[in-house]
Design an enzyme around this catalytic site. Structure first.
Site, PDB file in Angstrom:
ATOM      1  N   CYS A 119       0.869  -1.166   0.000  1.00  0.00           N
ATOM      2  CA  CYS A 119       0.000   0.000   0.000  1.00  0.00           C
ATOM      3  C   CYS A 119       0.905   1.214   0.000  1.00  0.00           C
ATOM      4  CB  CYS A 119      -0.868   0.013   1.260  1.00  0.00           C
ATOM      5  SG  CYS A 119      -2.172   1.260   1.159  1.00  0.00           S
ATOM      6  N   CYS A 121       0.012   4.147   1.673  1.00  0.00           N
ATOM      7  CA  CYS A 121      -0.409   5.129   2.684  1.00  0.00           C
ATOM      8  C   CYS A 121       0.690   5.535   3.658  1.00  0.00           C
ATOM      9  CB  CYS A 121      -1.671   4.690   3.411  1.00  0.00           C
ATOM     10  SG  CYS A 121      -1.485   3.191   4.352  1.00  0.00           S
ATOM     11  N   CYS A 129      -3.782   5.915   0.065  1.00  0.00           N
ATOM     12  CA  CYS A 129      -3.227   4.601  -0.308  1.00  0.00           C
ATOM     13  C   CYS A 129      -2.745   4.564  -1.755  1.00  0.00           C
ATOM     14  CB  CYS A 129      -4.278   3.526  -0.075  1.00  0.00           C
ATOM     15  SG  CYS A 129      -4.860   3.500   1.630  1.00  0.00           S
ATOM     16  N   LYS A 196     -12.350  -4.778   2.077  1.00  0.00           N
ATOM     17  CA  LYS A 196     -11.793  -3.886   3.103  1.00  0.00           C
ATOM     18  C   LYS A 196     -12.679  -2.655   3.197  1.00  0.00           C
ATOM     19  CE  LYS A 196      -7.785  -1.112   4.271  1.00  0.00           C
ATOM     20  NZ  LYS A 196      -6.388  -0.815   3.978  1.00  0.00           N
ATOM     21  N   ARG A 206      -3.124   3.553  12.061  1.00  0.00           N
ATOM     22  CA  ARG A 206      -2.703   4.765  11.331  1.00  0.00           C
ATOM     23  C   ARG A 206      -1.723   5.575  12.166  1.00  0.00           C
ATOM     24  NH1 ARG A 206      -8.397   6.459   8.374  1.00  0.00           N
ATOM     25  NH2 ARG A 206      -8.543   4.532   7.167  1.00  0.00           N
ATOM     26  N   ARG A 221     -11.029   7.817   3.042  1.00  0.00           N
ATOM     27  CA  ARG A 221     -10.769   6.792   2.035  1.00  0.00           C
ATOM     28  C   ARG A 221     -12.055   6.253   1.383  1.00  0.00           C
ATOM     29  NH1 ARG A 221      -5.560   6.589   3.599  1.00  0.00           N
ATOM     30  NH2 ARG A 221      -4.846   5.562   5.484  1.00  0.00           N
ATOM     31  N   LYS A 252     -12.079  -7.344   6.286  1.00  0.00           N
ATOM     32  CA  LYS A 252     -11.449  -6.467   7.273  1.00  0.00           C
ATOM     33  C   LYS A 252     -12.249  -5.189   7.436  1.00  0.00           C
ATOM     34  CE  LYS A 252      -7.470  -3.537   7.368  1.00  0.00           C
ATOM     35  NZ  LYS A 252      -6.382  -2.971   6.699  1.00  0.00           N
ATOM     36  N   SER A 278      -6.733  -3.063  14.285  1.00  0.00           N
ATOM     37  CA  SER A 278      -6.172  -2.380  15.452  1.00  0.00           C
ATOM     38  C   SER A 278      -7.239  -1.830  16.404  1.00  0.00           C
ATOM     39  CB  SER A 278      -5.243  -1.262  14.986  1.00  0.00           C
ATOM     40  OG  SER A 278      -5.926  -0.345  14.164  1.00  0.00           O
ATOM     41  N   TYR A 317      -3.503  -9.070  16.459  1.00  0.00           N
ATOM     42  CA  TYR A 317      -2.325  -8.530  17.121  1.00  0.00           C
ATOM     43  C   TYR A 317      -1.911  -9.403  18.302  1.00  0.00           C
ATOM     44  CZ  TYR A 317      -2.741  -4.679  13.961  1.00  0.00           C
ATOM     45  OH  TYR A 317      -2.785  -3.948  12.805  1.00  0.00           O
TER      46      TYR A 317
HETATM   47  C1  PBG Z   1      -3.198   0.356   4.777  1.00  0.00           C
HETATM   48  C2  PBG Z   1      -3.737  -0.493   5.838  1.00  0.00           C
HETATM   49  C3  PBG Z   1      -4.592  -0.151   6.902  1.00  0.00           C
HETATM   50  C4  PBG Z   1      -4.679  -1.288   7.692  1.00  0.00           C
HETATM   51  C5  PBG Z   1      -3.936  -2.286   7.087  1.00  0.00           C
HETATM   52  N1  PBG Z   1      -3.375  -1.775   5.924  1.00  0.00           N
HETATM   53  C6  PBG Z   1      -5.219   1.105   7.317  1.00  0.00           C
HETATM   54  C7  PBG Z   1      -6.027   1.932   6.418  1.00  0.00           C
HETATM   55  O1  PBG Z   1      -6.574   1.486   5.424  1.00  0.00           O
HETATM   56  O2  PBG Z   1      -6.096   3.095   6.743  1.00  0.00           O
HETATM   57  C8  PBG Z   1      -5.440  -1.376   8.976  1.00  0.00           C
HETATM   58  C9  PBG Z   1      -4.982  -2.414   9.930  1.00  0.00           C
HETATM   59  C10 PBG Z   1      -5.437  -2.203  11.328  1.00  0.00           C
HETATM   60  O3  PBG Z   1      -6.151  -1.241  11.672  1.00  0.00           O
HETATM   61  O4  PBG Z   1      -5.069  -3.046  12.157  1.00  0.00           O
HETATM   62  N2  PBG Z   1      -4.012   0.698   3.776  1.00  0.00           N
END
Ligand code: PBG
Length: 331
Positions: A119, A121, A129, A196, A206, A221, A252, A278, A317
């Protein structure tokens, strides 16, 4: 003797932990788990991540040490998030990610399986991204896919076992698959962040990757991640990624979207990965810190719910505790 007005119908199978164990329809195994890892070019010692207890951003050296510890606890599958020191708008420098992977593979070879997140980002100044147009009002899909495919090839070349594109551009899975095949990386698999969602629950991540959108143009996003209000789009995106060559389909966040996991499971023969993200993890941890739930039991309950819905793979995690916790749990 108690008069039996209400004969036991279901409760007989709940009378003790042995029979509950025997009759469980879900049996968890630590072998299904992937542990996320963060490696940050800008630090010289591990950095704590707000909300993510037990998870730190590493230097390359501390990462190698962490993987060694994890491997001792039965973890040998990882999802790597490289965070570069310098952010740009284009012409990104992927050498730090490449170096981190090379070092991991030099140290552990095939004892570990590494999926590398793909990605932009954590590379972009604006936190999106993909690549934006000049006034930051629009995301440039094709240019982004070209850069992402190049990045994926770099990671495969450095030894990634799996490429995990989380950018949510259209067409990236097909582009990455062709690029990998053309370069002879046919055996490198793709785990697509297929469904996602545009979610609030990525907050702590983030923070870890310094990757929140921060421009006066596109402020979130929503133009590329799936809307939480649209389940058909989630299923269509996942099935599209499957057609383009994804080997594993990810949903996700996980616990808020078990309906999607379950529905997708009925429509695909590909393995499904559920990412307990997260914010979801941090929620469980915050309640545990307040003594409002039992940490281990709560994570195990989350994992059971994901497997019940149809997930084959769990990204958590707390994966590094999975073996221990699953072994000791009394259900
Ligand atoms: C990057 C990405 C994100 C996550 C994994 N890859 C965050 C987003 O899309 O902003 C989130 C993972 C998490 O919150 O544990 N694009």
């Amino acid at each position: 003797m108690e008069t039996n007005f209400f004969p036991l119908t279901q409760r007989r199978l709940r009378t003790g932990s042995q029979i509950r164990e025997l009759t469980a329809s879900v049996k968890l195994s630590y072998k299904s788990f992937i542990q996320p890892l963060f490696v940050d070019e800008a630090i010289d010692s591990p950095r704590k991540i707000d909300g993510l207890n037990g998870v730190e951003a590493d230097t390359i050296d501390s990462l190698l040490y962490r993987i060694e510890q994890d491997a001792r606890n039965g973890v040998n599958k990882f999802l790597l998030f490289p965070v570069p020191a310098r952010k740009k708008e284009s012409d990104f420098d992927f050498s730090f990610a490449q170096k981190a992977l090379t070092r991991i593979k030099q140290s552990f070879g095939n004892d570990v399986w590494i999926a590398a997140d793909v990605c932009l980002c954590s590379y972009t100044t604006h936190g999106h991204c993909g690549i934006l147009n000049e006034d930051h009002s629009r995301l440039l899909n094709s240019r982004s896919v070209e850069v992402l495919s190049h990045y994926a090839a770099t990671l495969a070349n450095a030894g990634a076992d799996c490429i995990a594109p989380s950018d949510m551009m259209d067409g990236r899975i097909g582009a990455i698959r062709s690029k990998l095949d053309a370069l002879g990386f046919e055996e490198v698999s793709i785990m697509s962040y297929a469904a996602k969602f545009s979610s609030q629950f990525y907050g702590p991540f983030r923070d870890a990757c310094h990757s929140s959108p921060n421009t006066n143009g596109l402020q979130n996003r929503k133009t590329y991640q799936v809307s939480p209000f649209n389940s058909n789009d989630a299923i269509a995106s996942a099935l599209r990624d499957e057609r383009e060559g994804a080997d594993i389909l990810m949903v996700k966040p996980a616990t808020l979207y078990t309906d999607i996991i379950s529905r997708l499971n009925q429509q695909t023969l590909k393995p499904i990965a559920a990412y307990h993200v997260s914010g979801e993890y941090a929620g469980v941890e915050a309640l545990a810190e307040k003594g409002l739930l039992d940490r281990e039991a709560a994570h195990i309950e989350v994992w059971a719910s994901l497997q019940r819905s149809g997930a084959d793979i769990i990204i958590s995690y707390a994966s590094r505790h999975a073996k221990d916790w699953i072994n000791n749990v009394v259900i």
